[in-house]
Design an enzyme around this catalytic site. Structure first.
Site, PDB file in Angstrom:
ATOM      1  N   HIS A   1      -4.462  15.998   0.628  1.00  0.00           N
ATOM      2  CA  HIS A   1      -4.198  15.040   1.700  1.00  0.00           C
ATOM      3  C   HIS A   1      -3.913  15.743   3.029  1.00  0.00           C
ATOM      4  O   HIS A   1      -3.611  16.932   3.061  1.00  0.00           O
ATOM      5  CB  HIS A   1      -3.012  14.144   1.341  1.00  0.00           C
ATOM      6  CG  HIS A   1      -3.353  13.038   0.392  1.00  0.00           C
ATOM      7  ND1 HIS A   1      -3.443  13.234  -0.969  1.00  0.00           N
ATOM      8  CD2 HIS A   1      -3.645  11.730   0.610  1.00  0.00           C
ATOM      9  CE1 HIS A   1      -3.781  12.090  -1.550  1.00  0.00           C
ATOM     10  NE2 HIS A   1      -3.905  11.153  -0.615  1.00  0.00           N
TER      11      HIS A   1
ATOM     12  N   GLY B   1       0.818  -1.204   0.000  1.00  0.00           N
ATOM     13  CA  GLY B   1       0.000   0.000   0.000  1.00  0.00           C
ATOM     14  C   GLY B   1       0.852   1.253   0.000  1.00  0.00           C
ATOM     15  O   GLY B   1       0.395   2.332  -0.379  1.00  0.00           O
TER      16      GLY B   1
ATOM     17  N   LYS C   1       1.461  13.612   5.353  1.00  0.00           N
ATOM     18  CA  LYS C   1       1.860  12.745   4.228  1.00  0.00           C
ATOM     19  C   LYS C   1       3.284  13.082   3.786  1.00  0.00           C
ATOM     20  O   LYS C   1       3.620  14.257   3.598  1.00  0.00           O
ATOM     21  CB  LYS C   1       0.871  12.927   3.074  1.00  0.00           C
ATOM     22  CG  LYS C   1       1.153  12.014   1.896  1.00  0.00           C
ATOM     23  CD  LYS C   1      -0.036  11.885   0.973  1.00  0.00           C
ATOM     24  CE  LYS C   1       0.273  11.021  -0.231  1.00  0.00           C
ATOM     25  NZ  LYS C   1       0.703   9.663   0.151  1.00  0.00           N
TER      26      LYS C   1
HETATM   27  N1  LIG Z   1      -2.671   2.377  -0.892  1.00  0.00           N
HETATM   28  C1  LIG Z   1      -3.512   3.021  -0.092  1.00  0.00           C
HETATM   29  O1  LIG Z   1      -4.748   2.944  -0.228  1.00  0.00           O
HETATM   30  C2  LIG Z   1      -2.969   3.845   1.022  1.00  0.00           C
HETATM   31  C3  LIG Z   1      -1.632   4.017   1.113  1.00  0.00           C
HETATM   32  N2  LIG Z   1      -1.091   4.772   2.102  1.00  0.00           N
HETATM   33  C4  LIG Z   1       0.353   4.830   2.136  1.00  0.00           C
HETATM   34  O2  LIG Z   1       0.809   4.044   3.210  1.00  0.00           O
HETATM   35  C5  LIG Z   1       2.035   4.593   3.707  1.00  0.00           C
HETATM   36  C6  LIG Z   1       1.895   4.822   5.192  1.00  0.00           C
HETATM   37  O3  LIG Z   1       0.964   5.840   5.427  1.00  0.00           O
HETATM   38  P1  LIG Z   1       0.541   6.255   6.907  1.00  0.00           P
HETATM   39  O4  LIG Z   1       0.032   5.073   7.631  1.00  0.00           O
HETATM   40  O5  LIG Z   1      -0.301   7.457   6.779  1.00  0.00           O
HETATM   41  O6  LIG Z   1       1.964   6.682   7.499  1.00  0.00           O
HETATM   42  P2  LIG Z   1       2.442   6.629   9.032  1.00  0.00           P
HETATM   43  O7  LIG Z   1       3.678   7.459   9.103  1.00  0.00           O
HETATM   44  O8  LIG Z   1       1.312   6.918   9.941  1.00  0.00           O
HETATM   45  O9  LIG Z   1       2.823   5.088   9.242  1.00  0.00           O
HETATM   46  C7  LIG Z   1       3.965   4.483   8.745  1.00  0.00           C
HETATM   47  C8  LIG Z   1       4.494   3.584   9.825  1.00  0.00           C
HETATM   48  O10 LIG Z   1       5.536   2.807   9.280  1.00  0.00           O
HETATM   49  C9  LIG Z   1       6.652   2.852  10.176  1.00  0.00           C
HETATM   50  N3  LIG Z   1       7.857   2.582   9.434  1.00  0.00           N
HETATM   51  C10 LIG Z   1       8.625   3.424   8.726  1.00  0.00           C
HETATM   52  N4  LIG Z   1       9.628   2.757   8.142  1.00  0.00           N
HETATM   53  C11 LIG Z   1       9.492   1.460   8.502  1.00  0.00           C
HETATM   54  C12 LIG Z   1      10.209   0.272   8.222  1.00  0.00           C
HETATM   55  N5  LIG Z   1      11.297   0.290   7.443  1.00  0.00           N
HETATM   56  N6  LIG Z   1       9.770  -0.887   8.745  1.00  0.00           N
HETATM   57  C13 LIG Z   1       8.674  -0.927   9.541  1.00  0.00           C
HETATM   58  N7  LIG Z   1       7.947   0.161   9.853  1.00  0.00           N
HETATM   59  C14 LIG Z   1       8.356   1.342   9.325  1.00  0.00           C
HETATM   60  C15 LIG Z   1       6.584   4.239  10.782  1.00  0.00           C
HETATM   61  O11 LIG Z   1       7.352   4.316  11.954  1.00  0.00           O
HETATM   62  P3  LIG Z   1       7.890   5.762  12.434  1.00  0.00           P
HETATM   63  O12 LIG Z   1       6.668   6.501  12.878  1.00  0.00           O
HETATM   64  O13 LIG Z   1       8.814   5.414  13.540  1.00  0.00           O
HETATM   65  O14 LIG Z   1       8.543   6.401  11.266  1.00  0.00           O
HETATM   66  C16 LIG Z   1       5.087   4.354  11.016  1.00  0.00           C
HETATM   67  O15 LIG Z   1       4.690   3.726  12.218  1.00  0.00           O
HETATM   68  C17 LIG Z   1       2.280   5.864   2.898  1.00  0.00           C
HETATM   69  O16 LIG Z   1       3.155   5.599   1.840  1.00  0.00           O
HETATM   70  C18 LIG Z   1       0.922   6.216   2.358  1.00  0.00           C
HETATM   71  O17 LIG Z   1       0.989   6.940   1.163  1.00  0.00           O
HETATM   72  C19 LIG Z   1      -1.872   5.386   3.031  1.00  0.00           C
HETATM   73  C20 LIG Z   1      -3.228   5.279   2.971  1.00  0.00           C
HETATM   74  C21 LIG Z   1      -3.896   4.489   1.957  1.00  0.00           C
HETATM   75  O1  LIG Z   2      -0.776   8.920   2.528  1.00  0.00           O
HETATM   76  C1  LIG Z   2      -2.000   8.743   2.427  1.00  0.00           C
HETATM   77  O2  LIG Z   2      -2.797   9.085   3.293  1.00  0.00           O
HETATM   78  C2  LIG Z   2      -2.504   8.088   1.210  1.00  0.00           C
HETATM   79  N1  LIG Z   2      -1.639   7.586   0.377  1.00  0.00           N
HETATM   80  C3  LIG Z   2      -1.937   6.941  -0.843  1.00  0.00           C
HETATM   81  C4  LIG Z   2      -1.424   7.735  -2.013  1.00  0.00           C
HETATM   82  O3  LIG Z   2      -0.298   8.246  -1.946  1.00  0.00           O
HETATM   83  O4  LIG Z   2      -2.132   7.846  -3.024  1.00  0.00           O
HETATM   84  C5  LIG Z   2      -3.399   6.550  -0.956  1.00  0.00           C
HETATM   85  C6  LIG Z   2      -4.345   7.554  -0.390  1.00  0.00           C
HETATM   86  O5  LIG Z   2      -4.354   8.668  -1.210  1.00  0.00           O
HETATM   87  C7  LIG Z   2      -3.965   7.926   1.032  1.00  0.00           C
END
Ligand SMILES: NC(=O)C1=CN([C@@H]2O[C@H](COP(=O)(O)OP(=O)(O)OC[C@H]3O[C@@H](n4cnc5c(N)ncnc54)[C@H](OP(=O)(O)O)[C@@H]3O)[C@@H](O)[C@H]2O)C=CC1
Ligand SMILES: O=C(O)C1=N[C@H](C(=O)O)C[C@H](O)C1
Length: 254
Positions: free
Chosen positions: A140, A83, A144
């Site tokens: 967003h 994701g 992000k």
């Molecule tokens: N495809 C989809 O539908 C969606 C995709 N996303 C994507 O998902 C990703 C995460 O988003 P989001 O949850 O908002 O971000 P967050 O920063 O809230 O969460 C990311 C988590 O991953 C941890 N992390 C970072 N590097 C590593 C690693 N190497 N190994 C294990 N854990 C790690 C971070 O730790 P720490 O806080 O210590 O850095 C944090 O807890 C983004 O790229 C976002 O764009 C988000 C929403 C929907």
């Molecule tokens: O970081 C987010 O929040 C999201 N990341 C994904 C993206 O980069 O498109 C999916 C969604 O937009 C939420």
């Protein structure tokens, strides 16, 4: 992924404490056919996935770490649902070639898990050839890390491909003087404008225009729960699709 004897799929979540990761932990935990056996956070060893016997890993970490994580999974025969944004064409090619030596392993890269977002990308692809102009505005939450979003990059790519296949002319644009960034970032030739604003989650508008009319295709995720049906679908299906798949389209019959 159907399990012999009806046993559940063993799932590991990378980035489990993050905004998306914690939602995914809850969703997988509540699914009767899935078993959450590993939660990997920053600083933890990826070997934890193998040690826990993970069959499907879900990466929800950071654009800087996602390629290493996927590579580990492929090399260890663990199916991966990705994701995390940030895998461009070059990185996808690396995953493809890595998968060449890993018969049977599936990697499913999902720019957006929300069903409405998947549909909106498909609608944009259909509309693209009928309009002279196309631009994307993605909006967003301010935490992000990447801009433009993975969804916007993918949308721009499918819009550009559809326009190219239709032999569409370049979009009209007389701009000769501009402040850096005023016309957005060009992704596959499509201008993409990124807004980061408190109060938002994940939103996108694809704007089309031609003589005397415009069309706006908008999708809004107001809550990260919107992504969970797509996450669960991906986890259940990735093991049945060896090789690299991008997007949920095929899984949804689109
Ligand atoms: N495809 C989809 O539908 C969606 C995709 N996303 C994507 O998902 C990703 C995460 O988003 P989001 O949850 O908002 O971000 P967050 O920063 O809230 O969460 C990311 C988590 O991953 C941890 N992390 C970072 N590097 C590593 C690693 N190497 N190994 C294990 N854990 C790690 C971070 O730790 P720490 O806080 O210590 O850095 C944090 O807890 C983004 O790229 C976002 O764009 C988000 C929403 C929907
Ligand atoms: O970081 C987010 O929040 C999201 N990341 C994904 C993206 O980069 O498109 C999916 C969604 O937009 C939420």
């Amino acid at each position: 992924m159907s399990q012999a004897g009806g046993s559940s799929i063993r799932v590991g979540i990378l980035g489990a404490r993050g905004r998306m990761g914690s939602e995914a932990v809850r969703a997988v935990g509540e699914a009767p056919d899935l078993e959450l056996v590993a939660e990997v956070n920053r600083g933890d060893s990826l070997q934890d996935l193998s040690a826990a016997g993970v069959q499907v890993a879900v990466d929800l970490t950071h654009p800087d770490s996602v390629l290493d994580n996927v590579t580990f999974c492929v090399d260890h025969g663990i199916h991966a649902v990705v994701g995390t944004s940030g895998l461009g064409e070059a990185e996808l090619e690396t995953v493809r070639s890595r998968l060449g030596d890993a018969a049977g392993t599936g990697v499913l890269v999902v720019p957006n898990f929300a069903i409405g977002a998947v549909l909106s990308m498909r609608f944009a692809e259909i509309a693209a050839r009928f309009f002279e102009s196309a631009e994307i505005v993605e909006l967003h939450h301010p935490r992000k890390a990447d801009a433009p979003s993975g969804t916007a990059a993918r949308t721009a790519q499918v819009v550009a491909q559809a326009r190219e296949q239709a032999g569409a002319a370049e979009a009209p644009d007389a701009t000769t003087r501009e402040l850096d960034g005023a016309r957005g970032a060009s992704v596959s030739g499509v201008p993409v404008h990124s807004v980061r604003m408190a109060g938002l989650v994940a939103h996108q508008e694809v704007l089309f225009g031609t003589e005397g009319e415009t069309l706006t295709i908008r999708h809004d995720s107001y809550d990260r729960r919107s992504f969970m049906p797509g996450v669960l679908l991906a986890v259940r299906e990735v093991g049945t699709r060896p090789g690299l798949t991008v997007g949920l389209d095929a899984l949804l019959g689109l």
